[in-house]
Design an enzyme around this catalytic site. Structure first.
Site, PDB file in Angstrom:
ATOM      1  N   ASP A 245       0.662  -1.176  -0.091  1.00  0.00           N
ATOM      2  CA  ASP A 245      -0.077  -0.300  -0.046  1.00  0.00           C
ATOM      3  C   ASP A 245       0.828   1.183   0.151  1.00  0.00           C
ATOM      4  OD1 ASP A 245      -2.200  -1.699  -0.068  1.00  0.00           O
ATOM      5  OD2 ASP A 245      -2.689  -1.144   2.057  1.00  0.00           O
TER       6      ASP A 245
ATOM      7  N   ASP B  73       0.632   4.124  -2.846  1.00  0.00           N
ATOM      8  CA  ASP B  73       0.643   5.482  -2.554  1.00  0.00           C
ATOM      9  C   ASP B  73       1.481   6.330  -2.964  1.00  0.00           C
ATOM     10  OD1 ASP B  73      -1.830   4.620  -1.436  1.00  0.00           O
ATOM     11  OD2 ASP B  73      -1.088   4.667   0.846  1.00  0.00           O
TER      12      ASP B  73
ATOM     13  N   SER C  20     -35.988  -8.540 -14.533  1.00  0.00           N
ATOM     14  CA  SER C  20     -35.553  -9.426 -13.238  1.00  0.00           C
ATOM     15  C   SER C  20     -35.390 -10.526 -14.032  1.00  0.00           C
ATOM     16  CB  SER C  20     -36.821  -9.097 -12.230  1.00  0.00           C
ATOM     17  OG  SER C  20     -36.918  -7.874 -11.854  1.00  0.00           O
TER      18      SER C  20
ATOM     19  N   GLU D 164     -23.499 -19.506 -13.509  1.00  0.00           N
ATOM     20  CA  GLU D 164     -22.407 -18.523 -12.802  1.00  0.00           C
ATOM     21  C   GLU D 164     -22.934 -17.943 -11.526  1.00  0.00           C
ATOM     22  OE1 GLU D 164     -22.800 -14.554 -14.828  1.00  0.00           O
ATOM     23  OE2 GLU D 164     -23.650 -16.028 -16.203  1.00  0.00           O
TER      24      GLU D 164
ATOM     25  N   LYS E 183     -24.798 -15.818  -8.548  1.00  0.00           N
ATOM     26  CA  LYS E 183     -25.784 -14.884  -8.665  1.00  0.00           C
ATOM     27  C   LYS E 183     -25.230 -13.885  -7.487  1.00  0.00           C
ATOM     28  CE  LYS E 183     -30.514 -13.492  -8.101  1.00  0.00           C
ATOM     29  NZ  LYS E 183     -30.384 -12.390  -7.007  1.00  0.00           N
TER      30      LYS E 183
ATOM     31  N   ASP F 218     -24.915 -10.925  -5.046  1.00  0.00           N
ATOM     32  CA  ASP F 218     -25.522 -10.168  -4.156  1.00  0.00           C
ATOM     33  C   ASP F 218     -25.138  -8.663  -3.891  1.00  0.00           C
ATOM     34  OD1 ASP F 218     -27.952  -9.981  -2.637  1.00  0.00           O
ATOM     35  OD2 ASP F 218     -27.251 -10.850  -0.783  1.00  0.00           O
TER      36      ASP F 218
ATOM     37  N   ARG G 193     -29.924   0.420 -11.321  1.00  0.00           N
ATOM     38  CA  ARG G 193     -31.118  -0.412 -11.698  1.00  0.00           C
ATOM     39  C   ARG G 193     -32.598   0.402 -11.746  1.00  0.00           C
ATOM     40  NH1 ARG G 193     -35.461  -3.530 -11.459  1.00  0.00           N
ATOM     41  NH2 ARG G 193     -35.496  -5.328 -12.889  1.00  0.00           N
TER      42      ARG G 193
ATOM     43  N   GLU H 147     -22.849  -5.556 -11.287  1.00  0.00           N
ATOM     44  CA  GLU H 147     -23.204  -5.422  -9.938  1.00  0.00           C
ATOM     45  C   GLU H 147     -22.138  -4.529  -9.169  1.00  0.00           C
ATOM     46  OE1 GLU H 147     -25.852  -7.211  -7.552  1.00  0.00           O
ATOM     47  OE2 GLU H 147     -26.823  -7.167  -9.629  1.00  0.00           O
TER      48      GLU H 147
ATOM     49  N   TYR I 266     -21.482  -8.722 -15.753  1.00  0.00           N
ATOM     50  CA  TYR I 266     -21.894  -9.975 -16.191  1.00  0.00           C
ATOM     51  C   TYR I 266     -23.010 -10.031 -17.215  1.00  0.00           C
ATOM     52  CZ  TYR I 266     -26.221  -8.114 -14.031  1.00  0.00           C
ATOM     53  OH  TYR I 266     -27.454  -7.266 -13.778  1.00  0.00           O
TER      54      TYR I 266
ATOM     55  N   LYS J 263     -31.773 -19.724  -5.930  1.00  0.00           N
ATOM     56  CA  LYS J 263     -31.734 -19.285  -4.768  1.00  0.00           C
ATOM     57  C   LYS J 263     -31.154 -20.366  -3.632  1.00  0.00           C
ATOM     58  CE  LYS J 263     -32.256 -15.364  -4.270  1.00  0.00           C
ATOM     59  NZ  LYS J 263     -33.522 -14.475  -4.407  1.00  0.00           N
TER      60      LYS J 263
ATOM     61  N   CYS K 128     -36.104  -5.879  35.848  1.00  0.00           N
ATOM     62  CA  CYS K 128     -35.658  -5.160  34.587  1.00  0.00           C
ATOM     63  C   CYS K 128     -34.007  -5.073  34.774  1.00  0.00           C
ATOM     64  CB  CYS K 128     -36.192  -4.071  34.280  1.00  0.00           C
ATOM     65  SG  CYS K 128     -35.312  -2.867  33.040  1.00  0.00           S
TER      66      CYS K 128
ATOM     67  N   CYS L  37     -33.347  -0.901  34.891  1.00  0.00           N
ATOM     68  CA  CYS L  37     -33.795  -0.037  36.012  1.00  0.00           C
ATOM     69  C   CYS L  37     -33.987  -0.820  37.518  1.00  0.00           C
ATOM     70  CB  CYS L  37     -34.796   0.805  35.670  1.00  0.00           C
ATOM     71  SG  CYS L  37     -36.400  -0.137  35.249  1.00  0.00           S
TER      72      CYS L  37
ATOM     73  N   CYS M 184     -40.637  -4.714  30.781  1.00  0.00           N
ATOM     74  CA  CYS M 184     -40.374  -3.614  32.001  1.00  0.00           C
ATOM     75  C   CYS M 184     -41.465  -2.699  32.273  1.00  0.00           C
ATOM     76  CB  CYS M 184     -39.040  -2.937  31.928  1.00  0.00           C
ATOM     77  SG  CYS M 184     -38.939  -1.533  33.181  1.00  0.00           S
TER      78      CYS M 184
ATOM     79  N   CYS N  28     -37.727   3.999  32.470  1.00  0.00           N
ATOM     80  CA  CYS N  28     -36.615   3.133  32.151  1.00  0.00           C
ATOM     81  C   CYS N  28     -35.652   3.589  31.122  1.00  0.00           C
ATOM     82  CB  CYS N  28     -36.884   1.792  31.953  1.00  0.00           C
ATOM     83  SG  CYS N  28     -35.630   0.476  31.688  1.00  0.00           S
TER      84      CYS N  28
END
Length: 675
Positions: free
Chosen positions: A35, A39, A84, A116, A118, A120, A139, A173, A225, A312, A406, A409, A424, A429
């Protein structure tokens, strides 16, 4: 070579090096430098461009972040509608899909499928024109999305230029890697902000932010995709993915070609077995007919392509050790036992706490401190304990009993008749007060986003506020005395609280939390009363009669509203809010009897592309009515993403048809849905 020539050559070399390192890190996940070394290259580039601005070309890495703060998100029309996918959890339904594909093509056609993961994440459309990234959008509703080009330019896995002439419209995505989400949430918790529930929410929320500089600080990654100009780009879908990768565009690189049902089911099983090792979150696989010409023959329905389906997976589960059980007190006073667990990765996050709901669940599972338990995410968001491995017990496990007082309190707890939960009863409280204020400030209620949990906790602990009416007495002077509260932050809090006075009465009634009354019923109640003054003017002995006359209010809701409005403490709270000029009259939507939704009733659930209150308003404006829950007589359940099983079960029980946002849009336009 002149000095200018050497400078230009070095600048061009730096651009190439940084792009190459971006590709290795963000696309291949295989960095070649540290890194600090990366940088240093970026700083050298920026320094050169500051001294010589003409060096800053359109594809320079320094152009990743725009300094412009946007005021809104412009709506843009997609090149083609983003459809969809039909989805299933059933192997039998997937087999039926494969049969339909075979029947829809010419006899003897040998069909090849591409399987492939899916992804999320948050769906996007990205436009490259003559090799340059020119525009990108969310979308949205599938036909129109929100233009987010500047935010997409901050995503380092997405090249600003590619070696391709002509138009190229990509679908993909935006995701956040699991390891990156953990770092983001650690920083948010340290700052007093609530953690993101999952990578998908974090990605979607980031994309719509108005300041690209803030977006750039989040580790978003794009995975492509699909290509709208498919047949002009490659002979089939799998070849499209391969060519995208050759152009340096990010893809998941996990597609599998299958020719038989056995191969497809085998690939699905392999993905499920290996999904925990993926750096990003998936919730299933997509099975697509690979040939573009076969896709054209199969065509689409009004909602879905006939050549693709999403299979799914069920909710992820994990086993871990339960180290302790603590009891939380919510805004209604209900006591909820929470399991403290050895941290375990589950559905995209590391889980260390899970709900046990109530004492009946603990007794039914016979869960004990020290047990090995099975944890599952309900609705892929809330972790819950669903099982116990009793064979793994050593005898050192300890039974747990709910407290009789509780834990916050010390007040003796109570159990209402017919309820499982212990409560309670002390309205003062601190846990109840804190929960009430946080609920009151939520977006769907009074929308005071300056009130974070850590601030509310301080306000309650130091007795600065004892109920929501006290919020309107806050001053900058009072707030700057709190920890980590500067003058500017205090001014923002006061301004946010004062702005909430302009919210409508329905939002206020949602915020004060009347039992059994959700957002929809709160608006109905507010419309019946007109204003807070009108509500307070109702005669106490006639409240039940007035409430009972509101369409859609059942006996429980009517009793709950009556109890709230005739309770001295709650009534005084409303009077104090009225004295501080909080809330505005609730507008009554003119629901024309001839509107396209006249006579229809709706319940709206799940994650939507629009604010839920906007969907409710559109339904009412078209003559429809809205229910908080599916009940007998509800015409349609409008289901977005992540719908709970209970709502779907109720829809089936009452014969309520389940539709998506696209079908609702058609109903609003006066179309008739197919039976």
């Amino acid at each position: 070579m002149t000095a200018e020539g050497k400078t230009g050559a070095r600048h061009a070399q730096l651009v190439r090096e940084i792009h190459a390192h971006d590709y290795r890190y963000y696309v291949l996940d295989d960095p070649a430098v540290t890194d600090r070394q990366y940088d240093a290259l970026v700083e050298e580039l920026k320094s050169m461009e500051e001294k010589e601005p003409s060096l800053r070309t359109q594809d320079s890495p320094s152009n990743r972040v725009s300094g412009t703060l946007r005021g809104d998100l412009r709506s843009v029309k997609h090149v083609e509608r983003m459809m969809s996918l039909d989805n299933t959890y059933s192997e039998a339904e997937l087999s039926e899909f494969l049969r339909r594909v075979k029947d829809g093509l010419r006899a003897g056609t040998e069909v090849t499928f591409c399987v492939e993961p899916k992804l999320d994440g948050a769906s996007i459309e990205v436009l490259y024109r003559n090799g340059r990234l020119t525009e990108g959008s969310t979308r949205g509703d599938g036909e129109y999305g929100e233009e987010i080009s500047e935010n997409l330019r901050t995503i380092r896995s997405l090249p600003l230029t590619i070696a391709y002439d002509g138009p190229l419209t990509l679908r993909g995505e935006v995701v956040i890697y699991r390891r990156d989400l953990e770092k983001i949430n650690e920083a948010r918790v340290a700052a007093g902000d609530p953690p993101f529930a999952n990578p998908r929410n974090a990605a979607a929320g980031s994309l719509r932010m108005m300041d690209p500089r803030v977006v750039a600080a989040r580790p978003l990654r794009a995975l492509m995709y699909g290509v709208v100009e498919g047949k002009k780009f490659a002979p089939c879908h799998s070849a499209t993915l391969e060519r995208l990768a050759e152009l340096g565009l990010p893809t998941h690189r996990r597609q599998v070609i299958c020719k038989t049902a056995e191969e497809i089911f085998g690939a699905i099983g392999d993905v499920e077995k290996n999904r925990a090792g993926y750096p990003y979150e998936i919730d299933g696989v997509v099975v697509k007919v690979d040939s573009f010409s076969d896709q054209d023959i199969l065509g689409t329905t009004a909602k879905f392509p006939r050549w693709a389906i999403a299979f799914k997976y069920g909710a992820e589960q994990a086993n871990t050790r339960l180290r302790n059980i603590v009891v939380q007190v919510g805004r209604t006073g209900a006591l909820t036992p929470v399991a403290l667990l050895d941290p375990v990765p589950l559905a995209g996050t590391t889980v260390s706490r899970a709900s046990l709901h109530n004492s009946d669940i603990i007794e039914g599972l016979d869960v004990r401190i020290g047990d090995i338990v099975t944890v599952q995410k309900a609705g892929e968001i809330i972790p819950q304990v669903i099982g116990v491995d009793k064979d793994a017990r050593t005898g050192d496990e300890k039974p747990f009993a709910m407290p009789t007082a509780c834990p916050v309190c010390g007040t003796a707890v109570e159990r209402r008749e017919g309820e499982v939960a212990l409560r309670c009863p002390n309205r003062r409280c601190p846990a109840i007060v804190k929960g009430s204020i946080i609920h009151y400030s939520r977006r769907y209620a009074m929308d005071i986003d300056q009130l974070g949990e850590s601030l509310v906790e301080q306000l309650v602990a130091k007795n600065v506020v004892s109920d929501v009416a006290d919020l309107y007495d806050l001053t900058v002077e009072k707030l700057v005395e709190l920890e980590r509260m500067g003058k500017k932050s205090a001014e923002n809090v006061v301004a946010g609280v004062l702005a909430s006075k302009e919210r409508t009465l329905g939002r206020l009634l949602t915020g004060v939390g009347i039992e059994h009354v959700g957002q929809v019923a709160a608006v109905q109640l507010a419309q019946a009363a007109g204003s807070l003054a009108g509500l307070l003017a109702w005669e106490v002995d006639k409240v039940h009669e007035l409430v009972d006359g509101i369409a859609g209010f059942g006996p429980k809701m009517a009793e709950s509203v009556t109890a709230f409005l005739t309770d001295d403490v709650q009534r005084k709270l409303l009077e104090r809010l009225h004295a501080r000029d909080v809330s505005r009259p609730e507008p009554v939507q003119s629901s024309a009897e001839s509107g396209p939704l006249s006579g229809m009733s709706f319940c709206v659930t799940g994650v939507l592309t629009q604010k839920r209150e906007d969907v409710h308003a559109a339904i009412r404006a078209a003559g429809g009515t809205v229910h908080d829950a599916v009940k007998k007589g509800t015409t349609y359940l409008v289901a977005g993403e992540k719908v709970g099983k209970s709502k779907l079960d109720l829809a089936k029980k009452h014969g309520t048809k389940v539709i998506d946002e696209e079908q609702l849009k058609r109903l609003l336009q006066g179309e008739t849905l197919e039976a």
